[in-house]
Design a protein around this motif. Sequence first.
Motif, mmCIF file in Angstrom:
data_model
loop_
_atom_site.group_PDB
_atom_site.id
_atom_site.type_symbol
_atom_site.label_atom_id
_atom_site.label_comp_id
_atom_site.label_asym_id
_atom_site.label_seq_id
_atom_site.Cartn_x
_atom_site.Cartn_y
_atom_site.Cartn_z
ATOM 1 N N TYR A 395 0.843 -1.201 0.000
ATOM 2 C CA TYR A 395 0.000 0.000 0.000
ATOM 3 C C TYR A 395 0.877 1.250 0.000
ATOM 4 O O TYR A 395 1.743 1.419 0.860
ATOM 5 C CB TYR A 395 -0.922 0.009 1.212
ATOM 6 C CG TYR A 395 -1.725 1.282 1.352
ATOM 7 C CD1 TYR A 395 -2.712 1.603 0.423
ATOM 8 C CD2 TYR A 395 -1.482 2.166 2.400
ATOM 9 C CE1 TYR A 395 -3.439 2.778 0.536
ATOM 10 C CE2 TYR A 395 -2.207 3.344 2.526
ATOM 11 C CZ TYR A 395 -3.191 3.641 1.586
ATOM 12 O OH TYR A 395 -3.907 4.811 1.699
ATOM 13 N N ASP A 396 0.658 2.126 -0.984
ATOM 14 C CA ASP A 396 1.385 3.390 -1.101
ATOM 15 C C ASP A 396 0.528 4.503 -0.507
ATOM 16 O O ASP A 396 -0.477 4.908 -1.089
ATOM 17 C CB ASP A 396 1.691 3.677 -2.573
ATOM 18 C CG ASP A 396 2.562 4.917 -2.758
ATOM 19 O OD1 ASP A 396 2.699 5.686 -1.785
ATOM 20 O OD2 ASP A 396 3.087 5.121 -3.861
ATOM 21 N N LYS A 397 0.921 4.978 0.672
ATOM 22 C CA LYS A 397 0.146 5.999 1.368
ATOM 23 C C LYS A 397 0.094 7.300 0.598
ATOM 24 O O LYS A 397 -0.929 7.999 0.592
ATOM 25 C CB LYS A 397 0.767 6.234 2.756
ATOM 26 C CG LYS A 397 0.123 7.339 3.566
ATOM 27 C CD LYS A 397 -1.246 6.948 4.053
ATOM 28 C CE LYS A 397 -1.799 8.026 4.987
ATOM 29 N NZ LYS A 397 -3.158 7.713 5.442
ATOM 30 N N SER A 398 1.180 7.655 -0.091
ATOM 31 C CA SER A 398 1.232 8.945 -0.781
ATOM 32 C C SER A 398 0.251 9.003 -1.953
ATOM 33 O O SER A 398 -0.245 10.082 -2.292
ATOM 34 C CB SER A 398 2.652 9.222 -1.283
ATOM 35 O OG SER A 398 3.053 8.249 -2.240
ATOM 36 N N LYS A 399 -0.040 7.850 -2.560
ATOM 37 C CA LYS A 399 -0.953 7.813 -3.708
ATOM 38 C C LYS A 399 -2.263 7.101 -3.403
ATOM 39 O O LYS A 399 -3.123 6.998 -4.281
ATOM 40 C CB LYS A 399 -0.264 7.137 -4.895
ATOM 41 C CG LYS A 399 0.968 7.888 -5.392
ATOM 42 C CD LYS A 399 1.560 7.234 -6.631
ATOM 43 C CE LYS A 399 2.748 8.043 -7.142
ATOM 44 N NZ LYS A 399 3.361 7.437 -8.345
ATOM 45 N N ASP A 400 -2.400 6.587 -2.174
ATOM 46 C CA ASP A 400 -3.606 5.889 -1.745
ATOM 47 C C ASP A 400 -3.970 4.771 -2.732
ATOM 48 O O ASP A 400 -5.075 4.696 -3.260
ATOM 49 C CB ASP A 400 -4.777 6.860 -1.590
ATOM 50 C CG ASP A 400 -6.010 6.182 -0.984
ATOM 51 O OD1 ASP A 400 -5.839 5.140 -0.311
ATOM 52 O OD2 ASP A 400 -7.135 6.675 -1.200
ATOM 53 N N GLU A 401 -2.993 3.894 -2.972
ATOM 54 C CA GLU A 401 -3.241 2.758 -3.858
ATOM 55 C C GLU A 401 -2.323 1.613 -3.491
ATOM 56 O O GLU A 401 -1.277 1.796 -2.881
ATOM 57 C CB GLU A 401 -3.015 3.150 -5.315
ATOM 58 C CG GLU A 401 -1.571 3.512 -5.652
ATOM 59 C CD GLU A 401 -1.376 3.893 -7.102
ATOM 60 O OE1 GLU A 401 -2.382 4.231 -7.752
ATOM 61 O OE2 GLU A 401 -0.234 3.838 -7.580
ATOM 62 N N THR A 402 -2.761 0.414 -3.852
ATOM 63 C CA THR A 402 -1.950 -0.779 -3.640
ATOM 64 C C THR A 402 -1.323 -1.190 -4.970
ATOM 65 O O THR A 402 -2.007 -1.248 -5.994
ATOM 66 C CB THR A 402 -2.807 -1.932 -3.084
ATOM 67 O OG1 THR A 402 -3.312 -1.551 -1.796
ATOM 68 C CG2 THR A 402 -1.988 -3.193 -2.929
#
Length: 424
Positions: A395-402
């Motif tokens: 999960y990439d918090k900066s882009k809100d995507e997995t």
Amino acid sequence: MRTDRSWMHLPRRLPEYENGVIEFLNASFSKVVVGGQIRCPCKRCKNRYWLRRDEVFDHLKALDFVENYDEWIFHGEEPLQTQLFIEKLDKGVSFMDNTDELLNDTFRNGFEGSTGVEDGLNDEARKFYKLVEDGKQELYPGCKRFSKLSFLIRWLLLNTLHGISNVAFNDLLELLKEMVPEAKNPLNYTDSRNIVKDLGLHYIKIYACPNDCMLFRKENDQADECLKCHTSKWKPCEENQSQKKTRKIPAKVLWYFPLKPRLQQVYLCSKTAEFMTWHADERPKDGYLRHPPDGLAWQKFDSLYPSFASEPRNVRLGLASDGFNPFRTMSVAHSTWPVVLINYNLPPWMFMKLEYFMLSLLIPGPGGPGNNIDVYLQSLVEELKDLWTVGVQTYDKSKDETFTLHAVLAWTISDFPGYSMLSG
């Protein structure tokens, strides 16, 4: 309070200096003495060598103290900050356990938690953010001193410091539950470890052959002796005469810290996740060599594997390993080998910081693994292969995507003896 030590900067011929040296020796020999010796803090020895009292006195009279040694930390004295902390405790000053500060320190003040509305969260990220939310809950209604997580961390710390058995650990938890039925403490030791494990910073203990022949893992996990040299997996131990039982202690234990959870942790912090693509988005591309992405090796790899290079969030790692003696006296021959991974996606001012190093393996002594280091690298090699071919959902918090994260071991860093071992 700490006594005045201005005498340390006086000329060595003055009696005040000699009296101060005697004061230092009296204090040191009352605390840390090994075989009638202490570390010599003179300018030549620099706290590296252990000498007798008369030898230390002669050195200090002839050579003076090593520079900036006003805090005698190698001679049983706590640093000044620790002393101030203890003094405040003695005066009744209360210190709150702040789990948010702990997480912020871990992620360099870039951790902001979950808002609960993210769409791209995967299961691992949900577990982590759930643990953070637990950390904000009161241990019991009205408790301002501990949260659920801070109490658990303190409890496990005391268990480690005092060598409390798992049975005693469970009994104390049950006693606490009877005293405060509303407390949200874990039920037992296993439950406590599983809660902390969701942080992704757990380790795996793997038994090893004392002669470095093999690891007792997978299909060989239940074997009691090495399949090559037939050495016992266990240390010889005396039989307990009262209970007629023997306690099996492994002869050698490898500590393995899984890599995937640590890579996933990097992207759970939005600020750190943004820095992970600095090499592609913000790096100056003016032909100067400032960072590994500017080098030919990085660029050649990108041309050979364009699918890997097309995702700038994929991680390039370096591996460093060397032996060291963890004991305070060099008279003991012992060599422990840590294996450390370095994240080269980060900018130059971050990737060599201690907090971004990832300890992968801790190979115990007393002797170095030599060319058999590849035996201990098996778990890491398998995980690196899986990260290269399959990857891990992150999960990439900066882009809100997995996304599917891949990683590659780009190079190794070592001196020539270590290089010869790593290359077989």
